[in-house]
Scaffold this active site. Structure first.
Site: not given
Length: 372
Positions: A59, A157, A192
């Site tokens: 991320s 995600d 995620h």
């Protein structure tokens, strides 16, 4: 990780607040951090082979890995990007002097479909990178041709979606990186998160703290296997040690949103032999304040590194709720560490966080028993 704290804070109000709060907040934070790190251990030198340095991250850490790999392409041999986007993603669209970095970071660089905007455009970002290289703000982009690249987008995600990750692949292909050096994993039903094969972690498809998910897949091993094709299987037994070190000594200003302490895993062999270095950038909400030692002890990197003479460096961001405004401990890929928001330097070699991490690498590559 998700950025709901920013979507609820209008950009204009954020900018005004930063200008008002900067002086008192910054000086107070500097004094506290200086006192806290007075007796912290220095990062030792290990004569590491920095020519084989690689990076990875999740991320905001994935964005940071992509950013660091391009800016310091003369040093970095490969990058693993989990749910992250291309270099300078938040810089496009827009034209100087008005580039809405924060807005781009929250829309173009995350879930553009949901935000009803276009994904980042790799050709525009590579053009910017070439301009920065000609201005000597980053290394020559010709170095990108030699890098090996691992990319991942989970099918569940919704935070950073596949069209964003795809543009990293496109960026590298346009830069001349051979297709055989790019691995794109896009068929795992993951949320995620960074992925493991431990049933102690979260279910594969969820997106929730600590963002370490059991998908019966050791992602750290897959990343390192691609970046280092000569990788040997790990025994699962650790012979080395995790060290904590004074990270503050590598930071040049008080706006860094970086922790006083960083961590590294040192295989036993690296006490006497020259080892490679892999840098891992955690995601938002994965700081030590949020999840303790879980990121740097339980994501699988150390086990693989131990068997392959790889030092794993875990630099640490930290939450900063006032100035700079980074309450969830994200790495900077939109400019929150920059004093001048119109001309930020987060994407340059001279960027606060970038320069600090490069300093840590240089320290690992220095003579044994050399300390700062």
């Amino acid at each position: 990780m998700p950025f709901p704290h920013l979507t609820a804070f209008p950009a204009a109000l954020l900018a005004a607040s930063l200008l008002i709060l900067a002086p008192a907040g910054a000086h107070a934070a500097t004094a506290v951090k200086a006192a806290a790190t007075k007796d912290a251990p220095a990062l030792p030198g290990y004569l590491a082979d920095l020519r084989q340095t690689t990076v990875s991250g999740l991320s905001s850490g994935g964005f940071m890995a992509a950013q660091f790999a391009v800016a310091y392409s003369a040093t970095v041999a490969g990058a693993g990007i989990i749910a992250g986007g291309p270099y300078f993603c938040s810089g496009q669209p827009g034209r100087f002097p008005y580039i809405p970095y924060l807005t781009n970071a929250l829309t173009t660089c995350m879930n553009p479909g949901e935000s009803q905007v276009a994904p980042p455009v790799a050709s525009e970002l590579l053009r910017a990178a070439n301009d920065f290289a000609r201005a000597s703000l980053i290394d020559d982009t010709a170095n990108l041709k030699r890098q090996r690249v691992y990319l991942f987008s989970g099918t569940k995600d919704r935070t950073v979606t596949r069209p964003v990750v795809e543009q990293v692949s496109q960026f590298y292909q346009l830069a001349g990186t051979p297709a055989a050096q790019i691995r794109f994993v896009e068929n795992v039903g993951a949320g995620h998160a960074i992925l493991t094969d431990s049933n102690a972690d979260k279910p594969c498809a969820v997106t929730e703290s600590p963002f370490i998910n059991d998908c019966d897949y050791v992602q750290a091993r897959d990343i390192l296997q691609h970046l280092y094709p000569d990788l040997q299987p790990s025994s699962g037994t650790l012979t080395g040690k995790v060290i904590a070190f004074n990270q503050r000594s590598f930071i040049q200003n008080s706006y860094s949103s970086m922790n006083n302490t960083g961590y590294a895993y040192i295989p036993k062999a690296c006490d006497s032999e020259s080892c490679r270095v892999h840098v891992v950038f955690h995601g938002c909400l994965q700081t030590t304040q949020a999840i303790g030692d879980r990121f740097y002890t339980r994501t699988g990197y150390n086990q693989v590194a131990d068997a392959n003479k790889i030092i794993v460096l875990y630099p640490q961001a930290e939450p900063s709720p006032i100035y700079p405004y980074n309450p969830k401990g994200c790495w900077d890929f939109w400019g929150y560490t920059s004093v001048n928001p119109i001309d930020p330097d987060f994407y340059r070699k001279s960027g606060t966080q970038m320069e600090a991490v490069k300093g840590m690498l240089d320290r690992l590559g220095s003579a044994r028993n050399s300390r700062r």
